[in-house]
Design an enzyme around this catalytic site. Structure first.
Site, PDB file in Angstrom:
ATOM      1  N   CYS A 165       0.849  -1.196   0.000  1.00 33.79           N
ATOM      2  CA  CYS A 165       0.000   0.000   0.000  1.00 33.79           C
ATOM      3  C   CYS A 165       0.891   1.255   0.000  1.00 33.79           C
ATOM      4  O   CYS A 165       1.860   1.324   0.774  1.00 33.79           O
ATOM      5  CB  CYS A 165      -0.896  -0.001   1.235  1.00 33.79           C
ATOM      6  N   CYS A 178      -3.452   4.949   8.951  1.00 35.48           N
ATOM      7  CA  CYS A 178      -3.974   5.394   7.654  1.00 35.48           C
ATOM      8  C   CYS A 178      -5.415   5.916   7.762  1.00 35.48           C
ATOM      9  O   CYS A 178      -6.113   5.641   8.739  1.00 35.48           O
ATOM     10  CB  CYS A 178      -3.891   4.261   6.639  1.00 35.48           C
ATOM     11  N   GLU A 204       3.299  -6.415   8.533  1.00 38.90           N
ATOM     12  CA  GLU A 204       3.632  -5.018   8.168  1.00 38.90           C
ATOM     13  C   GLU A 204       4.804  -4.512   9.015  1.00 38.90           C
ATOM     14  O   GLU A 204       5.716  -3.837   8.513  1.00 38.90           O
ATOM     15  CB  GLU A 204       2.421  -4.100   8.361  1.00 38.90           C
TER      16      GLU A 204
HETATM   17  O1  0CJ Z   1      -1.324  -3.322   6.565  1.00 39.44           O
HETATM   18  C1  0CJ Z   1      -2.059  -3.007   5.663  1.00 39.44           C
HETATM   19  C2  0CJ Z   1      -1.476  -2.430   4.487  1.00 39.44           C
HETATM   20  C3  0CJ Z   1      -3.542  -3.186   5.754  1.00 39.44           C
HETATM   21  C4  0CJ Z   1      -4.087  -4.082   4.691  1.00 39.44           C
HETATM   22  C5  0CJ Z   1      -5.553  -4.356   4.840  1.00 39.44           C
HETATM   23  O2  0CJ Z   1      -5.922  -5.010   5.998  1.00 39.44           O
HETATM   24  P1  0CJ Z   1      -5.419  -6.449   6.450  1.00 39.44           P
HETATM   25  O3  0CJ Z   1      -6.474  -7.053   7.283  1.00 39.44           O
HETATM   26  O4  0CJ Z   1      -4.945  -7.250   5.291  1.00 39.44           O
HETATM   27  O5  0CJ Z   1      -4.124  -6.118   7.286  1.00 39.44           O
HETATM   28  P2  0CJ Z   1      -3.919  -5.732   8.817  1.00 39.44           P
HETATM   29  O6  0CJ Z   1      -3.710  -7.016   9.557  1.00 39.44           O
HETATM   30  O7  0CJ Z   1      -2.645  -4.935   8.796  1.00 39.44           O
HETATM   31  O8  0CJ Z   1      -5.059  -4.949   9.296  1.00 39.44           O
HETATM   32 FE1  F3S Z   2      -3.375   0.967   3.012  1.00 37.56          FE
HETATM   33 FE2  F3S Z   2      -4.629   1.575   5.193  1.00 37.56          FE
HETATM   34 FE3  F3S Z   2      -5.719   0.020   3.500  1.00 37.56          FE
HETATM   35  S1  F3S Z   2      -2.455   1.274   4.976  1.00 37.56           S
HETATM   36  S2  F3S Z   2      -4.065  -1.084   2.594  1.00 37.56           S
HETATM   37  S3  F3S Z   2      -5.227   2.144   3.123  1.00 37.56           S
HETATM   38  S4  F3S Z   2      -5.855  -0.220   5.680  1.00 37.56           S
END
Ligand code: 0CJ
Ligand code: F3S
Length: 322
Positions: free
Chosen positions: A103, A201, A133
């Site tokens: 992202c 974010c 991440e």
């Molecule tokens: O870390 C991210 C870029 C968020 C991606 C969308 O959510 P998800 O559930 O794949 O990831 P998180 O466990 O970080 O919320």
């Molecule tokens: Fe990016 Fe936030 Fe979605 S970091 S992938 S906009 S949850």
């Protein structure tokens, strides 16, 4: 005489579900499947949702945990959560055709961390240890990096020079918890550099704001999303913080009649990686038991969109190689 189903008001949070980074990452896999004839491998779940992963698997994508599992000559896609420099270097060394679906907002955090390290600062990453991440972000920074998860750790993290430190955050944290951690860091290290809660974010912030508003009016809250999704779990915590029992619905079967027993108003939302079909399935299940009135509660509009991951270089690279 048939008994009428009791009424249930559903407060549907908006915004909810897919964010711009998730849309972009899923589209990168779809585009790669359509536009290349090579096998398409994805390192890590493209986003943390089994439904999304299964759908892409059905269409030909192969999901692996490590780059070493990807055969030579295949397309390698990095997930929305980002990767470390070590992973980037390994893919380069192996000559893999890479599509990076990190992202752009995660990438921005990487760049921020790298900037601090170049300026000679130790970097404190506020985030969940072991989360993909956080592993990617810490692995993007050359220099001393500390991961902290709590106020207690902010008060004890050992740094070499309190005048030369900075912090960055995981993008999907609890806004409230992070604010407290940052306040503790600032109090202990007045010279610390960092961005307030801005690197959480926009999608995370908006979904937390929306679930809080529906939780104020609902007796219970359903959050659609996967158990390994950080931002989804944070939505449950926000609802619970408002004193409302929250159910994380990974699959409709998680939603049981007992959860809605005696409830007149229920909240419904979805994490940034949860497809809208899960929300619709939750509504269909509730409708089997109750006469529904659905009210969407919108706290803000989201206009954020990201340009698609560019495939043109990859496609010409593959064409030359074949
Ligand atoms: O870390 C991210 C870029 C968020 C991606 C969308 O959510 P998800 O559930 O794949 O990831 P998180 O466990 O970080 O919320
Ligand atoms: Fe990016 Fe936030 Fe979605 S970091 S992938 S906009 S949850």
């Amino acid at each position: 005489m048939t008994q009428e189903r009791p009424a249930l008001t559903v407060l549907l949070a908006a915004p909810r579900g897919f964010c711009a980074g998730v849309e972009r990452a899923i589209r990168a896999v779809e585009d790669a499947l359509e536009r290349t004839d090579r096998p398409v491998y994805v390192r890590h779940e493209i986003v943390h949702n089994g439904r999304v992963v299964k759908d892409l698997e059905r269409r030909g994508a192969v999901f692996v945990d490590e780059i070493s599992e990807i055969p030579d000559g295949a397309v390698a896609i990095f997930s929305a959560h980002g990767v470390s420099r070590a992973v980037e270097r390994e893919a380069e060394k192996r000559g893999l055709a890479v599509l990076d679906a990190t992202c752009p907002l995660v990438r921005r955090v990487h760049l921020e961390g790298q900037r601090h390290a170049r300026a000679g600062r130790e970097v404190i990453v506020i985030g969940h240890r072991g989360h993909v991440e956080v592993e990617g972000t810490t692995g993007q920074i050359d220099g001393t990096v500390h991961v902290i998860e709590s106020v207690a750790e902010a008060l004890t993290v050992p740094v070499q020079d309190p005048d030369r430190i900075a912090y960055i955050t995981q993008t999907t944290l609890s806004v409230d918890d992070t604010r407290e951690i940052i306040a503790a860091l600032r109090k202990r290290f007045p010279a610390i550099q960092g961005p307030d809660t801005k690197t959480i974010c926009y999608a995370t912030q908006n979904r937390q704001m929306a679930v809080r508003v529906i939780a104020e009016r609902a007796e219970r809250v359903i959050v659609c999303g996967a158990r390994n999704s950080s931002n989804t779990n944070r939505l449950c915590e926000v609802a619970q913080g408002e004193g409302r029992p929250a159910l994380l619905m990974q699959d409709p079967s998680d939603l049981t009649l007992s959860f809605v027993d005696g409830v007149a108003v229920i909240g419904l939302t979805a994490g940034a990686s949860a497809p809208e079909e899960l929300v619709q399935e939750a509504l269909a299940r509730l409708a089997q038991w109750r006469r529904l009135t659905v009210e969407e509660v919108r706290v803000t509009h989201e206009g954020t969109q990201f340009a698609p991951v560019d495939l043109s270089r990859l496609v010409s690279q593959l064409a030359k190689a074949s």
